[in-house]
Scaffold this motif. Structure first.
Motif, mmCIF file in Angstrom:
data_model
loop_
_atom_site.group_PDB
_atom_site.id
_atom_site.type_symbol
_atom_site.label_atom_id
_atom_site.label_comp_id
_atom_site.label_asym_id
_atom_site.label_seq_id
_atom_site.Cartn_x
_atom_site.Cartn_y
_atom_site.Cartn_z
ATOM 1 N N VAL A 155 40.410 40.239 34.338
ATOM 2 C CA VAL A 155 39.774 41.550 34.365
ATOM 3 C C VAL A 155 39.192 41.851 32.989
ATOM 4 N N THR A 156 37.932 42.280 32.955
ATOM 5 C CA THR A 156 37.308 42.675 31.696
ATOM 6 C C THR A 156 37.404 44.182 31.541
ATOM 7 N N THR A 157 37.427 44.637 30.297
ATOM 8 C CA THR A 157 37.463 46.074 30.033
ATOM 9 C C THR A 157 36.056 46.629 30.036
ATOM 10 N N ALA A 158 35.941 47.952 30.158
ATOM 11 C CA ALA A 158 34.642 48.617 30.140
ATOM 12 C C ALA A 158 34.798 49.976 29.506
ATOM 13 N N ALA A 159 33.697 50.431 28.922
ATOM 14 C CA ALA A 159 33.712 51.743 28.268
ATOM 15 C C ALA A 159 32.964 52.759 29.116
ATOM 16 N N GLY A 160 33.446 54.002 29.083
ATOM 17 C CA GLY A 160 32.723 55.087 29.745
ATOM 18 C C GLY A 160 32.569 54.854 31.235
ATOM 19 N N HIS A 161 31.341 55.017 31.719
ATOM 20 C CA HIS A 161 31.102 54.900 33.145
ATOM 21 C C HIS A 161 30.659 53.503 33.554
ATOM 22 N N GLU A 162 30.748 52.517 32.662
ATOM 23 C CA GLU A 162 30.338 51.159 33.006
ATOM 24 C C GLU A 162 31.368 50.525 33.935
ATOM 25 N N PRO A 163 30.928 49.629 34.823
ATOM 26 C CA PRO A 163 31.863 49.009 35.766
ATOM 27 C C PRO A 163 32.831 48.063 35.075
ATOM 28 N N ARG A 164 34.045 47.982 35.605
ATOM 29 C CA ARG A 164 34.995 46.966 35.165
ATOM 30 C C ARG A 164 34.849 45.766 36.089
ATOM 31 N N ILE A 165 34.958 44.596 35.524
ATOM 32 C CA ILE A 165 34.720 43.367 36.272
ATOM 33 C C ILE A 165 36.002 42.552 36.336
ATOM 34 N N ALA A 166 36.366 42.104 37.523
ATOM 35 C CA ALA A 166 37.476 41.182 37.707
ATOM 36 C C ALA A 166 36.935 39.914 38.363
ATOM 37 N N THR A 167 37.407 38.771 37.922
ATOM 38 C CA THR A 167 36.950 37.492 38.457
ATOM 39 C C THR A 167 38.128 36.734 39.043
ATOM 40 N N LEU A 168 38.036 36.375 40.324
ATOM 41 C CA LEU A 168 39.086 35.599 40.967
ATOM 42 C C LEU A 168 38.986 34.137 40.547
ATOM 43 N N ASN A 175 38.486 31.590 42.257
ATOM 44 C CA ASN A 175 37.424 30.852 42.951
ATOM 45 C C ASN A 175 36.024 31.288 42.530
ATOM 46 N N GLY A 176 35.925 32.233 41.579
ATOM 47 C CA GLY A 176 34.619 32.671 41.098
ATOM 48 C C GLY A 176 34.111 33.941 41.719
ATOM 49 N N VAL A 177 34.717 34.424 42.808
ATOM 50 C CA VAL A 177 34.322 35.711 43.396
ATOM 51 C C VAL A 177 34.611 36.820 42.387
ATOM 52 N N ARG A 178 33.679 37.765 42.257
ATOM 53 C CA ARG A 178 33.841 38.832 41.275
ATOM 54 C C ARG A 178 33.930 40.200 41.940
ATOM 55 N N LEU A 179 34.688 41.066 41.302
ATOM 56 C CA LEU A 179 34.786 42.477 41.684
ATOM 57 C C LEU A 179 34.108 43.301 40.604
ATOM 58 N N ALA A 180 33.226 44.203 41.005
ATOM 59 C CA ALA A 180 32.641 45.189 40.096
ATOM 60 C C ALA A 180 33.164 46.546 40.529
ATOM 61 N N CYS A 181 33.957 47.180 39.683
ATOM 62 C CA CYS A 181 34.618 48.439 40.019
ATOM 63 C C CYS A 181 34.009 49.577 39.216
ATOM 64 N N VAL A 182 33.383 50.516 39.904
ATOM 65 C CA VAL A 182 32.856 51.728 39.278
ATOM 66 C C VAL A 182 33.833 52.858 39.592
ATOM 67 N N PRO A 198 30.963 32.090 42.852
ATOM 68 C CA PRO A 198 30.167 33.052 42.086
ATOM 69 C C PRO A 198 28.961 33.589 42.843
ATOM 70 N N ASN A 199 28.758 33.151 44.082
ATOM 71 C CA ASN A 199 27.696 33.715 44.909
ATOM 72 C C ASN A 199 28.113 35.009 45.602
ATOM 73 N N ILE A 200 29.351 35.458 45.387
ATOM 74 C CA ILE A 200 29.838 36.693 46.014
ATOM 75 C C ILE A 200 30.272 37.691 44.944
ATOM 76 N N VAL A 201 29.781 38.920 45.068
ATOM 77 C CA VAL A 201 30.261 40.046 44.266
ATOM 78 C C VAL A 201 30.700 41.146 45.226
ATOM 79 N N VAL A 202 31.941 41.579 45.100
ATOM 80 C CA VAL A 202 32.443 42.736 45.851
ATOM 81 C C VAL A 202 32.351 43.934 44.906
ATOM 82 N N ALA A 203 31.563 44.923 45.278
ATOM 83 C CA ALA A 203 31.321 46.071 44.402
ATOM 84 C C ALA A 203 31.866 47.334 45.055
ATOM 85 N N VAL A 204 32.617 48.108 44.285
ATOM 86 C CA VAL A 204 33.291 49.297 44.817
ATOM 87 C C VAL A 204 33.044 50.477 43.888
ATOM 88 N N ALA A 205 32.667 51.607 44.460
ATOM 89 C CA ALA A 205 32.558 52.860 43.716
ATOM 90 C C ALA A 205 33.454 53.888 44.392
#
Length: 445
Positions: free
Chosen positions: A16-29, A31-38, A204-211
């Motif tokens: 999991v990467t950190t983020a500042a302010g309203h930027e999304p946080r990113i987690a990488t599984l 297998n390369g699948v990524r989560l973008a969390c807003v 890495p061809n999949i990004v799951v994005a959640v707000a």
């Protein structure tokens, strides 16, 4: 019918990467699948989207349209649920369900109450990774797709853009329409759909994005459960095409207007250059822009006209579109060419200020819309490997001064455009257009 997803196995934890302010946080599984969390703590609803880096630009001539067919068919059944069950499971929660296919990606969306976000992730994981593609459903949906193809084929504006893409990119996959060809839709088999998902839906061809209000740790566990078994595939790529240019036209019976699309090659997103975006806003956004101010407000040549920078990772197009009366087509093209030439001579400070501020407002509004915010983050991850911050984006736009915009117009005009006209097409269009554009110093071979 058998599921496509492999059996689950023990997996390393996500990073999991950190983020500042309203930027999304990113987690990488693993297998390369990524989560973008807003994180939107005040929200009562949540938006979940799954972006797959598989679109018409990744297809061959024989597979053209396959991504779009798969987008339709994943909702028609999985290893554990029928099409009716899929619809009911979402709708009993009040969720909105949607999907779309583009040249560089396919996306699947659910939006509903924040308390149901884990369920949305699980449901999307099921339809994306374990579609069963039942034969009877495929045959029914094939007819729906053919109706959609006919509607698209009968639309003069859509036709103009397809002609424009072919003039721009020739035989390159980016020239292919997302909807594909009638022949391909008629001949695709279930095996084609299964093979497409197995080759492209993973890693890495999949990004799951959640707000929404959920935290990244909880969401990471949900994404791990739903997508952790996806295969670790290599990233999909699109080769950089060579821009062609020239004139294409198609007369369409029953159309009373002429629809034109003119455009030029600009760098792709990999270049990290925002000049084309600034140039498009400067030239055609708002009634005070040269495009609308001259063609519509002063001369009454169009009702609708717009300029945009359609920029994918490997290539881009500076695009001007307009609809006009056939009798005014020559004057419209002449004035359009003249206005483009004026930008290559001088960019006024007030026009540059307007373009910068219009882009800023558009970006800030997008941050307030979950769907656009999630798509922006996902495409950044596909192209740049990270989600760009608002501060970085602002710096990139601010760095584009008048000289850079003027130089871009000069390069575009020197290289020459691609031009497409559909609808009501006057006789002798091509030679007449070449002549009148040449009079403005614009070559269109």
């Amino acid at each position: 019918m058998p599921a496509i997803a492999p059996a689950p196995a023990a997996r390393p934890p996500a990073t999991v990467t950190t983020a500042a302010g309203h930027e999304p946080r990113i987690a990488t599984l693993a297998n390369g699948v990524r989560l973008a969390c807003v994180h939107v703590p005040q929200a009562e609803t949540a938006s979940v989207s799954v972006f797959v880096r598989a679109g018409s630009g990744h297809e061959s001539k024989l597979t053209s349209g396959l991504s779009h067919v798969v987008e339709h068919m994943v909702f028609k059944g999985t290893a554990t649920r029928s099409a009716e069950r899929i619809n009911l499971d979402a709708e009993r929660l009040g969720a909105e369900v949607n999907a779309h296919t583009d040249k560089d990606h396919t996306a699947f969306h659910m939006r509903g109450l924040a308390r149901d976000v884990s369920g949305f992730i699980a449901m999307l994981g099921d339809i994306v990774l374990a579609p069963s593609f039942p034969e009877d459903e495929f045959e029914r949906e094939r007819q729906v797709l053919l109706h959609e193809f006919t509607e698209d084929e009968d639309d003069p504006v859509s036709t103009a853009f397809k002609l424009f893409d072919h003039a721009s990119w020739g035989a390159h996959p980016l020239a292919q329409p997302v909807i594909g060809t009638r022949r391909n839709i008629e001949r695709f088999s279930r095996a084609d759909l299964v093979n497409h998902v197995q080759r492209q839906y993973g890693g890495p061809n999949i990004v799951v994005a959640v707000a929404g209000p959920a935290d990244v740790d909880t969401l990471t566990r949900d994404v791990e459960a739903a997508f952790g078994a996806a295969p670790a595939l290599a990233p999909n790529t699109i080769t950089t095409p060579t821009f062609g240019g020239g004139i294409r036209s198609k007369a369409m019976p029953g159309s009373s207007q002429s629809h034109l699309v003119m455009g030029f090659a600009v760098p792709g997103q990999q270049a990290g250059d925002a000049t084309a975006a600034v140039a498009a806003a400067l030239f055609g956004e708002g009634m005070s822009s040269p495009l609308l101010g001259e063609l519509r407000e002063k001369r009454g040549l169009v009702y609708y006209a717009a300029a945009s920078a359609d920029v994918l990772d490997a290539a881009g197009q500076f695009v001007v579109e307009a609809s006009t009366a056939p009798a005014q087509l020559d004057e419209c093209l002449t004035e359009l060419a003249r206005q483009l030439a004026l930008q290559a001579e001088r960019i006024t400070p007030v026009d540059l200020e307007r373009a910068h501020n219009q882009l800023l407002v558009r970006r800030l509004r997008a941050l307030e819309e979950p769907a656009r915010r999630l798509e922006s983050a996902a495409l950044d991850l596909f192209i740049h490997g990270r989600a760009r911050s608002l501060a970085e984006w602002r710096d990139t736009i601010a760095a584009v001064d008048g000289e850079r915009v003027r130089a871009l117009f000069q390069r575009m005009l020197a290289a020459g455009p691609a031009l497409a006209v559909s609808g009501k097409v006057p006789r002798g269009l091509r030679e007449r257009v070449r002549t009148l554009l040449a009079a403005q110093g614009l070559r269109c071979d």
